[in-house]
Design a protein around this motif. Structure first.
Motif, PDB file in Angstrom:
ATOM      1  N   GLY A  65      -9.352 -26.432  11.756  1.00 56.25           N
ATOM      2  CA  GLY A  65     -10.748 -26.430  11.353  1.00 56.25           C
ATOM      3  C   GLY A  65     -11.378 -25.053  11.473  1.00 56.25           C
ATOM      4  N   THR A  69     -12.734 -22.595   8.383  1.00 58.25           N
ATOM      5  CA  THR A  69     -14.131 -22.159   8.446  1.00 58.25           C
ATOM      6  C   THR A  69     -14.249 -20.670   8.176  1.00 58.25           C
ATOM      7  OG1 THR A  69     -14.722 -23.916   9.995  1.00 58.25           O
ATOM      8  CG2 THR A  69     -16.168 -21.989   9.947  1.00 58.25           C
ATOM      9  N   THR A 133     -14.296 -30.957   7.170  1.00 60.90           N
ATOM     10  CA  THR A 133     -14.346 -29.505   7.371  1.00 60.90           C
ATOM     11  C   THR A 133     -13.698 -28.768   6.207  1.00 60.90           C
ATOM     12  OG1 THR A 133     -14.266 -29.824   9.773  1.00 60.90           O
ATOM     13  CG2 THR A 133     -13.737 -27.628   8.942  1.00 60.90           C
TER      14      THR A 133
END
Length: 250
Positions: A65, A69, A133
């Motif tokens: 995740g 990001t 995500t």
């Protein structure tokens, strides 16, 4: 004898190892200082309830995740779409993503319900969150046409309830990756259970977008973290219900 109790020893190991690892990992740009403390508490729960495999699955989730990001971070900053704090997660993010999984892990440890069904719910909650995500971060950066899920009208990237083809495909990838992690760690059997978890992970992400479009801007207390908690709870409960209906419990 204090150390003759295997359950107590497992929890002591869980606490000590997580405390050590959190102390060593403080410099990594994944969490805030308080986020690391809460991650240590979460890690202790997971290791104490599910052992190292359950703990490692969630560590891999966190790493994947955080990596996605940071993809295209410079461009997302210019567009005002980047996560705050440089993508570092705080306590609210830790529990928004993992509270459902922690509760399911505790239920497994207490022997409340079918372990195989609960593990399907555990896996589905994290498949859903990684799908969210992946879809959000990739969709914001590379989504060519972003539409509101309720009307299919074009909206700016980053709008609550917005989806794109690229983001949806990324969500499917995230759900598949997390399912693969669960299967690889022998937390989930390969077969119909894994297919169900991967499907529910994507479905829960679409449901989260629907909730965002319908209610997130209209209800002041409906924070992004609470929406995440609702999404993972939906994934866990729905996956367990369908698995029970299909007779997938071992």
């Amino acid at each position: 004898m204090l150390f003759s109790n295997p359950t107590l020893v497992q929890w002591l190991w869980a606490f000590a190892l997580n405390a050590l690892l959190i102390a060593l990992a403080q410099r990594l740009p994944l969490l805030t200082s308080s986020g690391w403390i809460h991650a240590g508490a979460l890690g202790t729960i997971l290791w104490g309830c599910l052992g190292w495999r359950g703990w490692l699955a969630v560590v891999i989730y966190l790493v994947l995740g955080s990596m996605v990001t940071r993809l295209g971070m410079a461009q997302k900053k210019l567009a005002g779409l980047a996560e705050g704090r440089g993508g570092r997660r705080g306590p609210e993010n830790v529990w928004g993503s993992a509270a459902t999984g922690a509760v399911v892990a505790i239920l497994i440890k207490l022997g409340l319900g079918s372990q195989s069904l609960l593990m399907i719910g555990f896996a589905a909650s994290f498949a859903a969150k990684l799908a969210d995500t992946f879809g959000s971060e990739i969709g914001k950066r590379w989504g060519r046409t972003t539409v509101l899920i309720t009307t299919l009208r074009s909206v700016p990237a980053g709008t609550d309830g917005a989806i794109s083809l690229e983001g949806t495909l990324a969500s499917a990838l995230g759900s598949l990756l997390m399912t693969f992690v669960m299967v690889s760690l022998s937390l989930l059997p390969f077969g119909f259970q894994a297919i169900l978890v991967a499907f529910i992970g994507l479905l829960a992400t679409l449901m989260e977008s629907l909730l965002g479009a319908i209610a997130q801007n209209k209800i002041s207390w409906l924070s992004n973290e609470l929406v995440n908690g609702l999404q993972t709870s939906f994934a866990a409960v729905f996956a367990i219900a369908i698995a029970a209906w299909l007779g997938l419990a071992a």
